[in-house]
Design a protein around this motif. Structure first.
Motif, PDB file in Angstrom:
ATOM      1  N   GLY A 119      12.943  18.920 -12.175  1.00  0.00           N
ATOM      2  CA  GLY A 119      14.011  17.622 -13.382  1.00  0.00           C
ATOM      3  C   GLY A 119      13.813  16.086 -13.042  1.00  0.00           C
ATOM      4  N   THR A 120      13.505  15.811 -12.366  1.00  0.00           N
ATOM      5  CA  THR A 120      13.124  14.333 -11.707  1.00  0.00           C
ATOM      6  C   THR A 120      12.032  14.229 -12.245  1.00  0.00           C
ATOM      7  OG1 THR A 120      12.533  15.041  -9.043  1.00  0.00           O
ATOM      8  CG2 THR A 120      14.728  14.932  -9.516  1.00  0.00           C
ATOM      9  N   SER A 121      11.684  12.462 -12.280  1.00  0.00           N
ATOM     10  CA  SER A 121      10.159  11.954 -12.251  1.00  0.00           C
ATOM     11  C   SER A 121       9.787  11.672 -11.165  1.00  0.00           C
ATOM     12  CB  SER A 121      10.269  11.269 -13.405  1.00  0.00           C
ATOM     13  OG  SER A 121      11.563   9.921 -13.201  1.00  0.00           O
ATOM     14  N   VAL A 122       8.662  11.636 -10.774  1.00  0.00           N
ATOM     15  CA  VAL A 122       8.166  10.828  -9.677  1.00  0.00           C
ATOM     16  C   VAL A 122       6.789  10.304  -9.582  1.00  0.00           C
ATOM     17  CG1 VAL A 122       6.924  11.223  -7.297  1.00  0.00           C
ATOM     18  CG2 VAL A 122       8.908  13.108  -8.297  1.00  0.00           C
ATOM     19  N   GLY A 123       7.066   8.861  -9.441  1.00  0.00           N
ATOM     20  CA  GLY A 123       5.756   8.204  -9.474  1.00  0.00           C
ATOM     21  C   GLY A 123       4.418   7.982  -7.974  1.00  0.00           C
ATOM     22  N   LEU A 124       3.454   8.699  -8.353  1.00  0.00           N
ATOM     23  CA  LEU A 124       2.542   8.458  -7.480  1.00  0.00           C
ATOM     24  C   LEU A 124       1.216   7.153  -7.241  1.00  0.00           C
ATOM     25  CD1 LEU A 124       1.141  12.086  -7.096  1.00  0.00           C
ATOM     26  CD2 LEU A 124       3.312  10.663  -5.568  1.00  0.00           C
ATOM     27  N   VAL A 125       1.510   6.391  -6.955  1.00  0.00           N
ATOM     28  CA  VAL A 125       1.160   4.612  -6.583  1.00  0.00           C
ATOM     29  C   VAL A 125       0.549   4.503  -5.320  1.00  0.00           C
ATOM     30  CG1 VAL A 125       3.058   3.662  -8.011  1.00  0.00           C
ATOM     31  CG2 VAL A 125       3.325   3.425  -5.802  1.00  0.00           C
ATOM     32  N   GLY A 126      -0.430   3.646  -5.791  1.00  0.00           N
ATOM     33  CA  GLY A 126      -1.410   3.346  -3.777  1.00  0.00           C
ATOM     34  C   GLY A 126      -2.865   3.367  -4.807  1.00  0.00           C
ATOM     35  N   PRO A 127      -3.468   1.964  -3.674  1.00  0.00           N
ATOM     36  CA  PRO A 127      -5.261   1.929  -3.919  1.00  0.00           C
ATOM     37  C   PRO A 127      -5.608   2.754  -4.573  1.00  0.00           C
ATOM     38  CG  PRO A 127      -3.978   1.534  -2.118  1.00  0.00           C
ATOM     39  CD  PRO A 127      -3.484   2.095  -2.208  1.00  0.00           C
ATOM     40  N   SER A 128      -7.219   1.884  -5.512  1.00  0.00           N
ATOM     41  CA  SER A 128      -7.667   3.117  -5.764  1.00  0.00           C
ATOM     42  C   SER A 128      -8.779   3.515  -4.316  1.00  0.00           C
ATOM     43  CB  SER A 128      -8.978   2.126  -6.627  1.00  0.00           C
ATOM     44  OG  SER A 128      -8.305   1.898  -7.535  1.00  0.00           O
ATOM     45  N   GLY A 129      -8.807   5.360  -5.048  1.00  0.00           N
ATOM     46  CA  GLY A 129      -9.243   5.870  -3.513  1.00  0.00           C
ATOM     47  C   GLY A 129      -8.216   6.121  -2.659  1.00  0.00           C
ATOM     48  N   SER A 130      -6.814   6.477  -3.107  1.00  0.00           N
ATOM     49  CA  SER A 130      -6.334   6.648  -1.999  1.00  0.00           C
ATOM     50  C   SER A 130      -5.566   8.270  -1.475  1.00  0.00           C
ATOM     51  CB  SER A 130      -4.738   5.961  -1.922  1.00  0.00           C
ATOM     52  OG  SER A 130      -4.189   6.132  -3.278  1.00  0.00           O
ATOM     53  N   GLY A 131      -6.189   8.886  -2.533  1.00  0.00           N
ATOM     54  CA  GLY A 131      -5.641   9.928  -2.536  1.00  0.00           C
ATOM     55  C   GLY A 131      -4.695  10.438  -3.762  1.00  0.00           C
ATOM     56  N   LYS A 132      -4.380   9.325  -4.663  1.00  0.00           N
ATOM     57  CA  LYS A 132      -2.899  10.184  -4.794  1.00  0.00           C
ATOM     58  C   LYS A 132      -3.474  11.052  -6.690  1.00  0.00           C
ATOM     59  CE  LYS A 132      -3.389   5.338  -7.583  1.00  0.00           C
ATOM     60  NZ  LYS A 132      -5.096   5.033  -6.616  1.00  0.00           N
ATOM     61  N   SER A 133      -5.093  10.653  -7.343  1.00  0.00           N
ATOM     62  CA  SER A 133      -4.994  11.679  -8.433  1.00  0.00           C
ATOM     63  C   SER A 133      -5.232  12.584  -7.653  1.00  0.00           C
ATOM     64  CB  SER A 133      -6.210  11.398  -8.880  1.00  0.00           C
ATOM     65  OG  SER A 133      -5.745  10.048  -9.625  1.00  0.00           O
ATOM     66  N   THR A 134      -5.848  13.224  -6.538  1.00  0.00           N
ATOM     67  CA  THR A 134      -6.769  14.384  -5.969  1.00  0.00           C
ATOM     68  C   THR A 134      -5.106  14.872  -5.316  1.00  0.00           C
ATOM     69  OG1 THR A 134      -8.203  13.305  -4.659  1.00  0.00           O
ATOM     70  CG2 THR A 134      -7.794  15.401  -3.743  1.00  0.00           C
ATOM     71  N   LEU A 135      -4.178  14.387  -4.706  1.00  0.00           N
ATOM     72  CA  LEU A 135      -2.564  15.266  -4.934  1.00  0.00           C
ATOM     73  C   LEU A 135      -1.916  15.530  -5.893  1.00  0.00           C
ATOM     74  CD1 LEU A 135      -0.085  14.840  -2.880  1.00  0.00           C
ATOM     75  CD2 LEU A 135       0.077  13.327  -3.726  1.00  0.00           C
ATOM     76  N   LEU A 136      -1.872  14.934  -7.324  1.00  0.00           N
ATOM     77  CA  LEU A 136      -1.648  15.071  -8.470  1.00  0.00           C
ATOM     78  C   LEU A 136      -2.101  16.358  -9.081  1.00  0.00           C
ATOM     79  CD1 LEU A 136       0.131  14.037 -10.749  1.00  0.00           C
ATOM     80  CD2 LEU A 136      -2.060  13.581 -11.425  1.00  0.00           C
ATOM     81  N   MET A 137      -3.766  16.602  -8.954  1.00  0.00           N
ATOM     82  CA  MET A 137      -4.552  18.090  -9.068  1.00  0.00           C
ATOM     83  C   MET A 137      -4.022  19.018  -7.897  1.00  0.00           C
ATOM     84  SD  MET A 137      -6.566  16.824 -11.196  1.00  0.00           S
ATOM     85  CE  MET A 137      -4.768  15.619 -11.748  1.00  0.00           C
ATOM     86  N   VAL A 138      -4.002  18.865  -6.611  1.00  0.00           N
ATOM     87  CA  VAL A 138      -3.480  19.577  -6.004  1.00  0.00           C
ATOM     88  C   VAL A 138      -2.388  20.331  -6.309  1.00  0.00           C
ATOM     89  CG1 VAL A 138      -2.691  20.578  -4.044  1.00  0.00           C
ATOM     90  CG2 VAL A 138      -4.692  18.831  -3.493  1.00  0.00           C
ATOM     91  N   MET A 139      -1.777  19.269  -6.930  1.00  0.00           N
ATOM     92  CA  MET A 139      -0.218  20.328  -7.286  1.00  0.00           C
ATOM     93  C   MET A 139      -0.177  21.222  -8.710  1.00  0.00           C
ATOM     94  SD  MET A 139       2.387  16.888  -7.214  1.00  0.00           S
ATOM     95  CE  MET A 139       2.608  15.741  -5.424  1.00  0.00           C
ATOM     96  N   ALA A 140      -1.627  20.465  -9.109  1.00  0.00           N
ATOM     97  CA  ALA A 140      -1.354  20.842 -10.378  1.00  0.00           C
ATOM     98  C   ALA A 140      -2.484  22.353 -10.326  1.00  0.00           C
ATOM     99  CB  ALA A 140      -2.480  20.478 -11.694  1.00  0.00           C
ATOM    100  N   GLY A 141      -3.008  22.457  -9.578  1.00  0.00           N
ATOM    101  CA  GLY A 141      -3.334  23.483  -9.026  1.00  0.00           C
ATOM    102  C   GLY A 141      -5.005  23.457  -9.519  1.00  0.00           C
ATOM    103  N   LEU A 142      -5.550  22.825  -9.838  1.00  0.00           N
ATOM    104  CA  LEU A 142      -6.890  22.138 -10.079  1.00  0.00           C
ATOM    105  C   LEU A 142      -8.218  22.086  -8.822  1.00  0.00           C
ATOM    106  CD1 LEU A 142      -5.888  19.872 -13.240  1.00  0.00           C
ATOM    107  CD2 LEU A 142      -7.437  22.547 -13.860  1.00  0.00           C
ATOM    108  N   GLU A 143      -7.310  22.157  -8.046  1.00  0.00           N
ATOM    109  CA  GLU A 143      -7.804  21.589  -6.403  1.00  0.00           C
ATOM    110  C   GLU A 143      -6.663  21.959  -5.697  1.00  0.00           C
ATOM    111  OE1 GLU A 143     -10.936  19.766  -5.443  1.00  0.00           O
ATOM    112  OE2 GLU A 143     -10.537  18.246  -7.037  1.00  0.00           O
ATOM    113  N   ARG A 144      -8.269  22.617  -4.445  1.00  0.00           N
ATOM    114  CA  ARG A 144      -7.774  23.889  -3.870  1.00  0.00           C
ATOM    115  C   ARG A 144      -7.641  23.381  -2.608  1.00  0.00           C
ATOM    116  NH1 ARG A 144      -6.876  29.262  -4.430  1.00  0.00           N
ATOM    117  NH2 ARG A 144      -8.197  30.213  -6.261  1.00  0.00           N
ATOM    118  N   ALA A 145      -6.246  23.299  -2.029  1.00  0.00           N
ATOM    119  CA  ALA A 145      -5.839  22.668  -0.448  1.00  0.00           C
ATOM    120  C   ALA A 145      -6.122  23.267   0.498  1.00  0.00           C
ATOM    121  CB  ALA A 145      -4.763  22.360  -0.255  1.00  0.00           C
ATOM    122  N   ASP A 146      -7.419  22.711   1.647  1.00  0.00           N
ATOM    123  CA  ASP A 146      -8.524  23.280   2.701  1.00  0.00           C
ATOM    124  C   ASP A 146      -6.934  23.961   3.438  1.00  0.00           C
ATOM    125  OD1 ASP A 146     -10.625  22.000   1.467  1.00  0.00           O
ATOM    126  OD2 ASP A 146     -10.779  20.833   2.549  1.00  0.00           O
TER     127      ASP A 146
END
Length: 246
Positions: A36-63
């Motif tokens: 029920g919370t809202s979370v903003g992921l911020v950081g420089p381009s290429g920092s990994g924030k979008s990849t982190l988001l995709m891992v949460m969504a199950g669109l990328e698999r963690a090694d």
């Protein structure tokens, strides 16, 4: 609603690419997000924030490491099982809308429900489009709609399955300021009304500040986290004492 964290990442590592071009994107991410919370992921381009988001969504698999979302451990799931999991639990809004061009607004929104075998898919899609102010555009194709209208369709599609988690990757990136503000209001209103967990990636500091928590990602690690006192009513004591570490 899930008891405990709705998203729990433990020592998550992920590298992308092959051979000498392989890049270590996520480096030992530990992160708990409460329901029920809202979370903003911020950081420089290429920092990994979008990849982190995709891992949460199950669109990328963690090694390596553990990824638990909405009570499910995503690691052992097959691709088909992951797709079914997302269809039940995760709504996703992309910067580029990702609508099917040869489908009407109504058909685009109905797709996830149809895939789930819901006999009321089109009725529910119509209600969701009404809710985002597009009841008059049901039978229009994406090319016949403005960018703001297309993103409203994308929001409706993400919400139609009543997901426990709503994920948004730069949802206003392709929109002008006024239209982007409308989309943001729409997302936060839906999140509060439905008590959905919202996780979004943004370069916009003002948008990030609307979230209960702001998590900064730098070079694949969680660099710092802020939790605003105003959000205390939405956070549990457990969240106040646990957070993200790298």
């Amino acid at each position: 609603m899930t008891n405990g964290p709705v998203i729990a990442l433990k020592d998550v590592h992920l590298a992308l690419g092959e051979g000498a071009g392989r890049v270590h994107i996520l480096k030992g991410i530990d992160l708990d997000i409460q329901p029920g919370t809202s979370v903003g992921l911020v950081g420089p381009s290429g920092s990994g924030k979008s990849t982190l988001l995709m891992v949460m969504a199950g669109l990328e698999r963690a090694d390596t490491g553990s990824v638990k979302v909405a009570g499910s451990d995503l690691g052992p799931l097959s691709e088909d099982q992951l797709a079914q999991f997302r269809g039940r639990n995760v709504g996703i809004i992309f910067q580029s809308f990702h609508l099917v061009p040869n489908m009407t607004a109504l058909e685009n929104v109905a797709v996830p429900l149809e895939l789930a075998g819901d006999g009321q898919a089109f009725d529910k899609a119509r209600q969701e489009l009404d809710a985002v102010g597009l009841g008059h555009r049901l039978h229009h194709y994406p090319a016949q709609m403005s960018g703001g209208e297309q993103q409203r369709v994308a929001v409706a599609r993400a919400l139609v399955v009543r997901p426990e988690i709503l994920i948004a990757d730069e949802p206003t990136g392709n929109l002008d300021d006024e239209t982007g503000a409308q989309i943001v209001d729409l997302m936060f209103s839906a999140q509060k009304e439905r008590r959905t967990t919202l996780v979004l990636v943004t370069h916009d500091p003002a948008l990030a500040e609307r979230c209960d928590r702001v998590i900064r990602v730098r070079s694949g690690e969680v660099d710092e986290r802020t939790s605003k006192p105003a959000a205390a009513g939405n956070r549990t004591a457990q969240e106040a004492n646990t957070g993200a570490s790298a």
